[in-house]
Write an enzyme that holds these catalytic residues in place. Structure first.
Site, mmCIF file in Angstrom:
data_model
loop_
_atom_site.group_PDB
_atom_site.id
_atom_site.type_symbol
_atom_site.label_atom_id
_atom_site.label_comp_id
_atom_site.label_asym_id
_atom_site.label_seq_id
_atom_site.Cartn_x
_atom_site.Cartn_y
_atom_site.Cartn_z
ATOM 1 N N ASP A 135 -4.180 -6.828 4.057
ATOM 2 C CA ASP A 135 -5.321 -7.743 3.944
ATOM 3 C C ASP A 135 -6.153 -7.583 5.212
ATOM 4 O O ASP A 135 -6.203 -6.495 5.780
ATOM 5 C CB ASP A 135 -4.836 -9.183 3.734
ATOM 6 C CG ASP A 135 -5.831 -10.028 2.946
ATOM 7 O OD1 ASP A 135 -7.022 -9.989 3.295
ATOM 8 O OD2 ASP A 135 -5.428 -10.727 2.009
ATOM 9 N N HIS A 138 -8.697 -5.202 4.476
ATOM 10 C CA HIS A 138 -9.931 -5.620 3.808
ATOM 11 C C HIS A 138 -11.070 -5.748 4.817
ATOM 12 O O HIS A 138 -12.179 -5.290 4.578
ATOM 13 C CB HIS A 138 -9.713 -6.958 3.091
ATOM 14 C CG HIS A 138 -8.770 -6.854 1.928
ATOM 15 N ND1 HIS A 138 -8.411 -7.931 1.157
ATOM 16 C CD2 HIS A 138 -8.103 -5.797 1.409
ATOM 17 C CE1 HIS A 138 -7.569 -7.546 0.216
ATOM 18 N NE2 HIS A 138 -7.359 -6.259 0.353
#
Length: 517
Positions: free
Chosen positions: A294, A328
């Site tokens: 993430d 991300h």
């Protein structure tokens, strides 16, 4: 090539090269400790040495291109070492060692060291004790137990005996919610060093933490490291991997340092952010390698309840000489930041194959204390980052994120629910293989972004750009190969910005009050 010692204990030290090169040195070097070569042909800007002797003077010599630079450093004192195997711990990969390691920590006196030698130590959560050093030797592997029944639950909210206030232990995504304790858990701990070349392994791949990750089962998932109301906590050298959720979560803590770490989880592992400081003051993240599932770094200060009640911003951060890979976002601010984020300095970092470089996420409802200001990105190299720079005041995640109040492009009243974005500076940045857009900046009609400054920034575009949405907001069409998009910004200052291979407009302006180019 100058260098300096940026951290030391009784048993270790970290040096940082003084140069203008992100993460790596352009010149390879040899490092000597008391005339003995310890690194040959090194190229990292941040390097740690271990297995030193307490209260000892060492001469460090850095040799490059026939030039020699020398420093003298003295290690700190140490009272005693407690080897966890003397307390019954077994690094056999089978024995449950929680009690044995915890006993060593509790028995360790102030200024002592808990030593974990090479081996595989299965353990449940360990709770930090103040004023000690914990060293994981090379080959030492703390492995999280797979049975969630071995993990204590930290209640999100306990009311004090006067029934007028609360004691917050657990946290989940910006709210005071029950969560499982982490393998390394600090509650009100102070003056702790966690050092070494060993590994803290959450072992989530062999348990059920990543199965149905958005489902609360007893409590919310643990982190790899959770530091709640801690002070003067230092991590040096260790690797944190395979965590059930975020790797590192300092929470309402001050003076936290993460030096020369590796944070590694599979790219498809859910919510395994690298480092998510929340409502923290004075945080250093230096020489850290990220490869996570993430955001690499996500700076937070609570959702609406915590932000409004405590009004404690995350502020005064130095993020330097780090390598962010495959996440991300490389450095993300928000979206849980109702307490504000201020004075963040990111420099000499590499961003590689992240969806976004800088990513700011906020929206109406975060509140008047949700102030983000004083953000500086300097000397950054980005490669294969889809959209290098994104500031989004219409962030649409969570149940309330897709309401008309959030997505409306009408000028709404400024009130206690309205967030604020101040000054952002981007300097000496090189972006290769841009795909979606160089940057996308979306302020609110009623509260435009105050100021965005560019100085010596280059965007080089991919030959065949990939289409995507630069920001997570409602009704935003996919795009590719775009320049810099400014929407509702008071002032934009452009100096020496280059676009290479751009086939579209360099700048698209909507409701920008002052544009200086």
């Amino acid at each position: 090539m100058k260098f300096e010692v940026i951290y030391k204990t009784a048993r270790s030290l970290t040096i940082e090269l003084v140069n203008n090169n992100p993460y790596y040195s352009l010149d390879k070097y040899d490092l000597y400790l008391n005339e003995e070569e310890v690194i040959k042909g090194g190229n990292l800007n941040v390097v740690s040495l271990f297995n030193l002797t307490p209260n000892t003077r060492y001469t460090l010599s850095l040799v490059y291109n026939n030039v020699k630079e020398t420093l003298v450093v003295q290690t700190l004192d140490e009272v005693v070492t407690i080897d966890v195997t003397l307390m019954g711990a077994k690094g056999d990969g089978k024995t449950l060692n929680t009690n044995f390691i915890q006993a060593a920590m509790e028995a360790c006196p102030k200024n002592g060291r808990v030593y974990i030698p090479a081996g595989e130590y299965v353990t449940g959560p360990l709770f930090l004790k103040s004023d000690i050093t914990i060293e994981l030797a090379k080959g030492a592997h703390l492995i999280g137990a797979t049975d969630r029944n071995l993990y204590p639950i930290l209640p999100g909210m306990i009311y004090l005996t006067n029934e007028e206030d609360e004691y917050n232990l657990g946290s989940w995504e910006g709210n005071p919610l029950d969560c499982f304790a982490s393998i390394i858990t600090g509650i009100n701990a102070k003056n702790v060093n966690i050092i070494g070349e060993g590994v803290i392994d959450g072992n989530a791949q062999n348990s059920d933490w990543w199965i149905n990750p958005r489902e609360k089962r007893g409590a919310w998932r643990p982190r790899g490291v959770f530091l709640n109301h801690c002070e003067n906590i230092n991590f040096q050298g260790v690797t944190v991997t395979n965590t059930p959720s975020w790797n590192l979560h300092p929470y309402f803590s001050n003076n936290i340092r993460f030096i020369d770490l590796k944070l590694i989880s599979p790219k498809n592992s859910p919510n395994t952010d690298g480092c998510d400081p929340e409502s923290c003051n004075n945080v250093d993240i230096i020489g850290v390698y990220f490869s996570v599932g993430d955001d690499c770094i996500a700076i937070k200060s609570g959702k609406i309840y915590m932000g409004r009640k405590y009004k404690k911003p995350s502020q005064n951060f130095n993020i330097r000489n780090c390598s962010m890979n495959f996440g991300h976002g490389a450095v993300v601010l928000g979206s849980e930041m109702a307490g504000g984020i201020k004075n963040i300095d990111v420099s000499k970092c590499l961003f590689n194959q992240t969806d976004r470089g800088l990513r700011i996420k906020t929206r109406r409802g975060r509140g008047k204390d949700a102030v983000i200001d004083g953000i500086i990105f300097e000397n950054i190299k980005m490669t294969d980052v889809l959209t290098p720079l994104v500031i989004n005041m219409f962030y649409f995640c969570d149940p309330d994120g897709k309401t008309e109040y959030v997505y409306s492009k009408e000028k709404l009243p400024v009130d206690d629910r309205t967030p604020y974005l101040g000054k952002f500076t981007f300097k000496d940045i090189d972006c290769e293989n841009v795909n979606v857009a160089a940057g996308a900046f979306y302020g609110l009609p009623e509260q435009p972004i105050k100021e965005i400054n560019f100085d010596n920034v280059t965007f080089q575009y991919a030959k065949d750009p990939v289409e995507g949405r630069p920001a997570m907001m409602s009704f935003l069409d996919p795009m590719k190969g775009k320049g810099l998009l400014f929407n509702y910004v008071n002032r934009v200052n452009i100096k020496n910005v280059k676009f290479i291979g751009l086939k579209d407009k360099e700048y698209e302006l909507k409701e920008v009050n002052e544009f200086n180019n």
